[in-house]
Enzyme design. Structure first.
Site, PDB file in Angstrom:
ATOM      1  N   SER A 161       6.095 -61.135 -11.029  1.00  0.00           N
ATOM      2  CA  SER A 161       6.990 -60.392 -10.152  1.00  0.00           C
ATOM      3  C   SER A 161       8.364 -60.253 -10.795  1.00  0.00           C
ATOM      4  O   SER A 161       8.774 -61.072 -11.609  1.00  0.00           O
ATOM      5  CB  SER A 161       7.143 -61.131  -8.832  1.00  0.00           C
ATOM      6  OG  SER A 161       7.787 -62.378  -9.070  1.00  0.00           O
ATOM      7  N   LYS A 162       9.067 -59.220 -10.374  1.00  0.00           N
ATOM      8  CA  LYS A 162      10.348 -58.943 -11.013  1.00  0.00           C
ATOM      9  C   LYS A 162      11.399 -59.983 -10.659  1.00  0.00           C
ATOM     10  O   LYS A 162      12.429 -60.071 -11.315  1.00  0.00           O
ATOM     11  CB  LYS A 162      10.833 -57.535 -10.657  1.00  0.00           C
ATOM     12  CG  LYS A 162      11.207 -57.331  -9.210  1.00  0.00           C
ATOM     13  CD  LYS A 162      11.666 -55.891  -9.001  1.00  0.00           C
ATOM     14  CE  LYS A 162      11.829 -55.577  -7.519  1.00  0.00           C
ATOM     15  NZ  LYS A 162      11.999 -54.142  -7.288  1.00  0.00           N
ATOM     16  N   ARG A 163      11.146 -60.750  -9.614  1.00  0.00           N
ATOM     17  CA  ARG A 163      12.099 -61.791  -9.278  1.00  0.00           C
ATOM     18  C   ARG A 163      12.063 -62.935 -10.289  1.00  0.00           C
ATOM     19  O   ARG A 163      13.016 -63.677 -10.446  1.00  0.00           O
ATOM     20  CB  ARG A 163      11.839 -62.317  -7.866  1.00  0.00           C
ATOM     21  CG  ARG A 163      12.672 -61.598  -6.838  1.00  0.00           C
ATOM     22  CD  ARG A 163      12.195 -61.730  -5.430  1.00  0.00           C
ATOM     23  NE  ARG A 163      11.617 -60.479  -4.936  1.00  0.00           N
ATOM     24  CZ  ARG A 163      12.255 -59.306  -4.866  1.00  0.00           C
ATOM     25  NH1 ARG A 163      13.497 -59.187  -5.275  1.00  0.00           N
ATOM     26  NH2 ARG A 163      11.654 -58.242  -4.397  1.00  0.00           N
ATOM     27  N   LYS A 164      10.938 -63.085 -10.940  1.00  0.00           N
ATOM     28  CA  LYS A 164      10.797 -64.223 -11.845  1.00  0.00           C
ATOM     29  C   LYS A 164      10.570 -63.839 -13.300  1.00  0.00           C
ATOM     30  O   LYS A 164      10.508 -64.709 -14.162  1.00  0.00           O
ATOM     31  CB  LYS A 164       9.632 -65.100 -11.364  1.00  0.00           C
ATOM     32  CG  LYS A 164       9.905 -65.693  -9.991  1.00  0.00           C
ATOM     33  CD  LYS A 164       8.696 -66.405  -9.414  1.00  0.00           C
ATOM     34  CE  LYS A 164       9.025 -66.938  -8.011  1.00  0.00           C
ATOM     35  NZ  LYS A 164       7.831 -67.441  -7.332  1.00  0.00           N
TER      36      LYS A 164
END
Length: 495
Positions: A265-268
């Site tokens: 995911s783009k958060r990580k």
RNA sequence: GACCCCAUCGUCCAGCCGGCCUAGGACACCUGCCUUUCACGCAGGCGACGCGGGUUCGAAUCCCGCUGGGGUCGCCA
């Protein structure tokens, strides 16, 4: 049946036709490249066709520029498709938003066959139902409230203009088998499969309907897709049965993971293909790395080209564990590719990258007034070319007076959320968001803007902050802010 | 929570129709060599079959259970 028995099942005699079906809702995703890679290689190996289909049936999320970015990103990595919205082909259109009549027609077929029915339940009722099921800890799913409505009733409510959807009339007893060629047969009780919505009230099909109809009409022989789809495959198999069509062979690839093993995911993790391109990763290295995620060449060989992969590729060699996407190894592979380049190839790669004319041209107005001699250009603009910056000399200035480091980190992430939510990308937008963000946190812009400047450029003095951010691009900026936030939250210890 | 998938070094893979495994390669990390420096390169080190039961002369490899991880449960794809 075991996986090996499934693999020994009679080979499909149909010509090989595979596809990828990205949804144009954001940046071109590495997961798309990952799945595209295996589909592409499989098609080339079997002399088949590789189709690109755009799944843009969600009117609320589809973005205009996203489709073009997907084309560009796939061209950049070098996975060329044989049929698609831009190149055409015998089974078009290849954009689902242009296939409305086809879905309407096929929905009617199911309605006529008694395999589907109209449902008038409102989203409110469904939300309530879900909440209740959650509270009672029962398994979720539509309660088939409208399944037994009689025809006259349906006709009357339709005539009255009441909104409705069309649902699949799924069997209530027995079980269904999903023959996954990588894992063997997966048996699912029909009780687990609810009456899926096929046609939304706006007249657009859902993924399930559009996907099955299109795969059939486009003669897709093998569906190689991500594992996240495996749970909905029973619905798809049911649809093939309802239509009386032959199913494709199913292959569910493992999911790329963050380092905590959750779905990438783009958060990580940077997930945009554009990030890797801008950070200086070469396309062949990216593809090579992706190929290593779940597959092995054999003989301990790790560096190989797409062309070399095609003849030896074998779906049997797919490892089913979810591979963690590891930047270190990607960087190492990239290094190998750079070392093996000729002088001319290296120069060409550089000129095709951020030393392109159009990128330099974006820098010109920002830097012109700030240099006295040409030789100052490179030292003055290094942060426009770097991927990650070295913050070791400025880290002690990553502060907002009277704000705890943990809150500074949290605040920075909120800034990322803000520009993520915007469809446009410009220095004006960044300026507006930064101002609103600063006010919201109760910070002073003289503090927050210098912090952003330090993070974006690694220095205290730079060209206009928002103009600079705009040129850096969303991917690089997101990465820098996130990385800085992590650094701050960990007291400077994160790498 | 329900259903489904998965399970070898920190990470990516090999091995898995049983013996050649005192488990192999790569990244990362550590040490040394090379070198005017740094990097590259080279040599070496560290480091895993989740647990418990079976089956078998013999199990990382087969079976069962447990545990752990993940995915899905939307008029999103």
């Amino acid at each position: 049946m075991t996986a090996s028995e499934a693999l020994q099942a009679p080979a499909q005699t149909r010509p090989v036709r595979v596809r990828i079906a990205p949804s144009p809702t954001g940046d071109p995703h590495v997961g798309t490249a990952y799945i595209a890679l295996f589909n592409y290689v499989f098609a080339r190996q079997h002399g088949g066709k590789f189709v690109l289909r755009i799944e843009d049936t969600d009117q609320t999320r589809a973005r205009r520029d996203s489709e073009q970015m997907i084309f560009d990103a796939l061209h950049w990595v070098g996975l060329e498709w044989d049929e698609g919205p831009d190149v055409g082909g015998p089974y078009g259109p290849y954009r689902q938003s242009e296939r409305g009549a086809i879905y309407a027609e096929h929905t009617q077929i199911l309605l006529d066959k008694g395999e589907a029915y109209r449902c008038f339940c409102t989203s409110e009722r469904l939300a309530e139902l879900r909440a209740q099921q959650q509270a009672e800890k029962k398994s979720h799913g539509y309660d088939r409230h409208c399944r037994s409505l009689d025809n006259a009733d349906v006709a009357r409510r339709m005539a009255a203009g009441e909104a409705s959807v069309v649902r699949l009339k799924a069997p209530t007893e027995g079980s269904i088998v999903v023959r996954d060629r990588l894992r063997g047969d997966v048996v699912i009780d029909h009780a687990q499969v609810d009456d899926q919505v096929l046609l939304k009230s706006d007249g657009m099909p859902t993924y399930h309907l559009a996907n099955v109809v299109d795969d059939h009409l486009m003669h897709i022989s093998h569906v190689i897709r991500a594992e996240e789809w495996i749970s909905s495959t029973p619905k798809h198999v049911l649809l093939y049965k309802a239509f009386g069509w032959e199913e494709p062979a199913w292959y569910h690839m493992p999911l790329l993971r963050n380092s905590d093993k959750s779905k990438i995911s783009k958060r990580k993790n940077p997930v945009s293909i554009n990030y890797y391109r801008d950070a200086g990763i070469l396309a062949p290295a990216l593809l090579n790395f992706l190929a290593l995620m779940g597959w092995s060449f054999g003989e301990d060989r790790e560096k190989f080209t797409l062309a070399e992969m095609i003849p030896v590729f074998n779906l049997d060699r797919i490892a089913l564990g979810g591979p963690v996407f590891n930047l270190d190894k990607l960087t190492w592979l990239n290094e190998k590719y750079i070392h093996d380049m000729s002088d001319d190839q290296l120069v060409d790669a550089l000129l095709g990258w951020r030393l392109r004319r159009d990128y330099l041209k974006q820098l010109a107005p920002l830097i012109r007034q700030r240099i006295k001699k040409l030789d100052e250009f490179i030292p003055a603009t290094d942060f426009f070319f770097a991927g990650d910056l070295d913050y070791s000399t400025v880290f002690d200035q990553f502060v907002i007076p009277d704000v705890l480091p943990a809150d500074v980190a949290k605040g920075l992430l909120a800034f990322v959320e803000r520009f993520e939510a915007r469809e446009t990308w410009s220095h004006e937008m960044l300026h507006d968001e930064a101002k609103a963000w600063t006010d919201e946190l109760g910070w002073k812009s003289k503090h927050s803007f210098i912090l952003l400047r330090l993070i974006a450029t690694g220095r205290k003095a730079s060209p206009g902050l928002f103009e600079t951010m705009a040129v850096l691009g969303k991917e690089v900026l997101r990465r820098r802010v996130r990385r800085a936030a992590e650094l701050i939250a960990s007291g400077g210890k994160a790498k």
